[in-house]
Design a protein around this motif. Structure first.
Motif, PDB file in Angstrom:
ATOM      1  N   ALA A  63      43.609  30.688  27.661  1.00  0.00           N
ATOM      2  CA  ALA A  63      42.608  30.115  28.536  1.00  0.00           C
ATOM      3  C   ALA A  63      43.112  30.172  29.966  1.00  0.00           C
ATOM      4  O   ALA A  63      43.906  29.341  30.398  1.00  0.00           O
ATOM      5  N   PRO A  64      42.697  31.191  30.727  1.00  0.00           N
ATOM      6  CA  PRO A  64      43.152  31.285  32.115  1.00  0.00           C
ATOM      7  C   PRO A  64      42.545  30.159  32.955  1.00  0.00           C
ATOM      8  O   PRO A  64      41.404  29.780  32.782  1.00  0.00           O
ATOM      9  N   LEU A  65      43.349  29.618  33.837  1.00  0.00           N
ATOM     10  CA  LEU A  65      42.912  28.555  34.727  1.00  0.00           C
ATOM     11  C   LEU A  65      42.760  29.109  36.141  1.00  0.00           C
ATOM     12  O   LEU A  65      43.448  30.037  36.533  1.00  0.00           O
ATOM     13  N   LYS A  66      41.883  28.515  36.890  1.00  0.00           N
ATOM     14  CA  LYS A  66      41.682  28.960  38.273  1.00  0.00           C
ATOM     15  C   LYS A  66      42.833  28.584  39.144  1.00  0.00           C
ATOM     16  O   LYS A  66      43.479  27.643  39.091  1.00  0.00           O
TER      17      LYS A  66
END
Length: 92
Positions: A89-92
Motif C-alpha cells: 500500500a503506497p502512501l503519499k
C-alpha cells in the motif's frame, strides 16, 4: 542416545523416497556421520527434507570412508508450504 537428525540435500536425479530405498551420501555428510558423530553401521538416523518429509534411516558403509542410508519408515510426511500473499500500500 537420541537419533541424530540429518538434512537430505536434493537428490540428483530426483527420486521419491520409499521404504527400502538406498541413498548414497555425499563425502562431507559421510564424514560427519562416521568421523564426527562416530556412528557405526547399522546406526539409525532421522533424515529429512522439505520435499520428502522425515524418515527413519539406517546407516550402511560404502567402501572405506563412504556411507549411505537405507530408508526404514516414514516418521512425518512433508507439509505443503503455505501460500504467501504480499500486499503493498503506497502512501503519499
Amino acid at each position: 542416545m537420541a537419533r541424530p537428525r540429518l538434512y537430505l540435500p536434493p537428490i540428483e536425479p530426483p527420486q521419491p523416497l520409499a521404504v527400502g530405498a538406498h541413498i548414497e551420501l555425499p563425502a562431507d555428510t559421510s564424514h560427519y556421520l562416521l568421523q564426527v558423530l562416530r556412528l557405526k553401521p547399522p546406526a539409525e538416523v532421522r533424515a529429512f527434507s522439505a520435499a520428502a518429509g522425515e524418515w527413519l534411516c539406517e546407516v550402511y558403509p560404502i567402501g572405506k570412508r563412504g556411507a549411505g542410508l537405507t530408508v526404514k519408515a516414514q516418521l512425518r510426511p512433508a507439509r505443503p508450504s503455505p501460500s504467501l500473499t504480499l500486499l503493498f500500500a503506497p502512501l503519499k
